[in-house]
Design an enzyme around this catalytic site. Structure first.
Site, PDB file in Angstrom:
ATOM      1  N   HIS A 282     -12.846 -38.333 -51.663  1.00 35.22           N
ATOM      2  CA  HIS A 282     -12.388 -39.584 -51.051  1.00 35.22           C
ATOM      3  C   HIS A 282     -12.975 -39.737 -49.643  1.00 35.22           C
ATOM      4  CE1 HIS A 282      -9.049 -42.610 -50.127  1.00 35.22           C
ATOM      5  NE2 HIS A 282      -9.454 -42.263 -48.912  1.00 35.22           N
ATOM      6  N   GLU A 283     -12.863 -38.690 -48.850  1.00 32.44           N
ATOM      7  CA  GLU A 283     -13.343 -38.773 -47.458  1.00 32.44           C
ATOM      8  C   GLU A 283     -14.850 -38.982 -47.396  1.00 32.44           C
ATOM      9  OE1 GLU A 283     -11.383 -39.374 -45.210  1.00 32.44           O
ATOM     10  OE2 GLU A 283      -9.611 -38.822 -46.333  1.00 32.44           O
TER      11      GLU A 283
ATOM     12  N   HIS B 160     -15.978 -42.473 -48.077  1.00 33.25           N
ATOM     13  CA  HIS B 160     -15.911 -43.413 -46.949  1.00 33.25           C
ATOM     14  C   HIS B 160     -17.271 -43.476 -46.255  1.00 33.25           C
ATOM     15  CE1 HIS B 160     -11.867 -44.861 -46.975  1.00 33.25           C
ATOM     16  NE2 HIS B 160     -11.315 -43.671 -46.853  1.00 33.25           N
TER      17      HIS B 160
ATOM     18  N   TYR C 117     -12.420 -52.353 -42.670  1.00 36.99           N
ATOM     19  CA  TYR C 117     -11.240 -51.551 -43.021  1.00 36.99           C
ATOM     20  C   TYR C 117      -9.984 -52.341 -42.719  1.00 36.99           C
ATOM     21  CZ  TYR C 117      -8.922 -47.165 -44.081  1.00 36.99           C
ATOM     22  OH  TYR C 117      -8.170 -46.178 -44.676  1.00 36.99           O
TER      23      TYR C 117
ATOM     24  N   GLU D 234     -10.699 -48.442 -49.492  1.00 38.98           N
ATOM     25  CA  GLU D 234      -9.826 -47.340 -49.904  1.00 38.98           C
ATOM     26  C   GLU D 234      -9.970 -47.042 -51.399  1.00 38.98           C
ATOM     27  OE1 GLU D 234      -7.629 -44.929 -48.985  1.00 38.98           O
ATOM     28  OE2 GLU D 234      -8.789 -45.292 -47.186  1.00 38.98           O
TER      29      GLU D 234
ATOM     30  N   ASP E 134      -0.807 -50.310 -41.221  1.00 35.57           N
ATOM     31  CA  ASP E 134      -1.899 -49.697 -41.972  1.00 35.57           C
ATOM     32  C   ASP E 134      -3.057 -50.669 -42.226  1.00 35.57           C
ATOM     33  OD1 ASP E 134      -3.331 -47.819 -43.458  1.00 35.57           O
ATOM     34  OD2 ASP E 134      -2.177 -48.153 -45.294  1.00 35.57           O
TER      35      ASP E 134
ATOM     36  N   HIS F  31      -3.802 -48.780 -47.860  1.00 45.22           N
ATOM     37  CA  HIS F  31      -3.466 -47.696 -48.785  1.00 45.22           C
ATOM     38  C   HIS F  31      -2.442 -48.111 -49.840  1.00 45.22           C
ATOM     39  CE1 HIS F  31      -5.185 -45.357 -45.424  1.00 45.22           C
ATOM     40  NE2 HIS F  31      -5.583 -44.543 -46.369  1.00 45.22           N
TER      41      HIS F  31
END
Lengths: 363, 112
Positions: free
Chosen positions: A179-180, A183, A194, A203, A276, A281
């Site tokens: 996931h990271e 990005h 974002y 996301e 957020d 998310h």
């Protein structure tokens, strides 16, 4: 900070020959892409030829060689550092590419997770690292004290240890690492903002490829996969199996203290909030579920046709940085059409998946 | 005066809130000094970073306060939580147990 450019004199470690050879020999149709990629690697340029003969020993260590100018690295170049409990980056280097495993489990999980992620992108999509040009992969573990998070800061992946009561260490789930890193891929391709729907797509793309990293590593089909994000991140005290579920958004946890997984699986449940960055998310549940529906309708391995369509979408040039769900959905249908044809069942499955979550592909 | 800190975002996307009423605390005057020194109007717009926390810091006046108290709010990216802002958030986390929804461990253990 090493970023962007790939130096011609750059030294990198090549996939161990026994591994390339093993992958190249695989006959399983599920492994077509990987086997083809490995065979191509074995045949391509000098570094590979030099490792082709003599017959590699099955337990030979990786061969260190110099990449020729213009060649892309086909194996990762990883560096894992430790912040040793403070919120400072990059920290002290504890494991470099090819080093023996550390006695520190978080270091090894980060190292292996970076490798698994590199492997998916290289073997399934022939993308060399985050930038497509062998960008070295850097991670820092043990960031902060009781730090309940993991993030990509534009240059490295950063992992907290969790607080031990709600969250375990963030390296525990390989999909978090995928996931990271994704990005970074998104940043270098579609560059989605974002915030709001574009942020929720950003996301979701990270969840999609994070999940595919885990599925590829376990060789699971779409039907076999759990489609959970962050499985194992919660401690045993929490009533929940993971942070998010792509299969059934909103069902990953339901805890008397933490509350219930707030993700919607359909546009009718889209959450407007100022928290957020606009609930990126939370609303990612909608495109996440669309991918799940497409991948399971197409069936087989999700990283093959469904993953390929999503990957093509990132490279296709049809996704503006401010894309809404409907615009992104249309781009996936266009990508499916370009690769498989308008009448292919995969293209219909993708279109149907978006409509099933209440998103009508735009234009 | 109630000081409310709400943290949202992060990989988990969970919201956690900490709050404290400072008026009757023994160190109320320290709080007042800290709150007055905060650069409320100088928080620059920050490009959001993936999976990082977002902090919303709010001062809620008490209805019966005399003289009347000012209402203030600032939203900070995790990267901007430095200096007096960090000091304030640490202080609020230390002073109160979380609500809405609380994390199980006392969040004051975080960011130390």
């Amino acid at each position: 900070m090493t970023r962007g450019t790939h130096s011609p004199s750059h030294t990198c470690r090549i996939v161990p020959p026994y591994l390339l050879a093993r992958i190249a020999e695989v006959d399983d149709p599920n492994w077509q892409h990987a086997a083809a990629a490995a065979r191509a690697s074995l045949l391509r340029d000098d570094p590979f030829r030099s490792i082709r003969a003599p017959e590699p020993h099955p337990h030979a260590p990786g061969v260190r060689t110099t990449t020729k100018p213009g060649a892309v690295a086909n194996s990762p170049q990883r560096t894992v550092s430790t912040a040793a409990g403070v919120e400072k980056l990059p920290g002290k280097v504890v494991r470099r590419e090819g080093d023996k495993p550390s006695s520190d489990v978080a270091v090894n999980e980060a190292y292996d997770g970076l490798g698994d992620t590199f492997e998916l992108y290289w073997e399934a999509y022939h993308r060399s690292s985050i930038d497509g040009n062998g960008l070295p992969l850097n991670a820092t573990v043990h960031y902060g004290k009781n730090y309940d998070n993991a993030f990509w800061d534009g240059e490295r992946m950063v992992f907290g240890d969790g607080d031990g009561q709600v969250f375990n260490r963030f390296t525990i789930a390989v999909d978090v690492i995928g996931h990271e890193l994704t990005h970074g891929v998104t940043e270098k391709t579609v560059g989605l903002q974002y915030e709001g729907q574009a942020g929720a797509l950003n996301e979701s793309i990270s969840d999609v490829f994070g999940s595919l990293v885990a599925q590829y590593a376990k060789r699971q089909t779409a039907a076999q996969a759990s489609w959970l994000i962050g499985e194992g991140l919660f401690t045993a005290e929490v009533q929940g199996v993971a942070l998010r579920s792509m299969k059934a958004p909103g069902t990953a946890y339901d805890d008397d203290v933490l509350g219930k997984d707030p993700q919607p699986s359909h546009m009718s449940g889209y959450v407007e909030t100022t928290d957020d960055n606009g609930g990126v998310h939370i609303n990612s549940g909608i495109p996440n579920h669309a991918f799940y529906l497409a991948a399971t309708a197409i069936s087989g391995n999700a990283w093959e046709r469904a993953g390929q369509i999503w990957y093509d979408t990132l490279l296709g040039g049809d996704v503006p940085s401010t894309a809404t769900f409907a615009v992104f959905a249309a781009a996936t249908v266009a990508a499916a059409t370009a690769r498989y044809g308008a009448d292919d069942s995969a293209t219909h499955d993708v279109d149907g998946a978006w409509r099933a979550v209440g998103v009508v592909p735009a234009g | 005066m109630k000081v409310v800190v709400t943290r949202s975002g992060g990989f988990a996307g969970m919201r956690v809130t900490w709050q404290v009423v400072i008026d009757n605390l023994p160190d109320a005057s320290d709080w007042v000094v800290l709150l007055r020194e905060l650069p409320w109007d100088e928080v620059a717009d920050e490009e959001p970073q993936p999976d990082r926390f977002v902090y919303r810091i709010r001062l809620e006046p008490l209805a019966d306060a005399e003289p009347p108290q000012a209402e203030r709010e600032a939203t900070l990216a995790e990267k901007q939580l430095t200096g007096p802002w960090r000091e304030l958030v640490d202080k609020v986390q230390d002073a109160d147990t979380p609500a809405d929804p609380p994390a199980k461990p006392h969040p004051s253990h975080q960011h130390k």
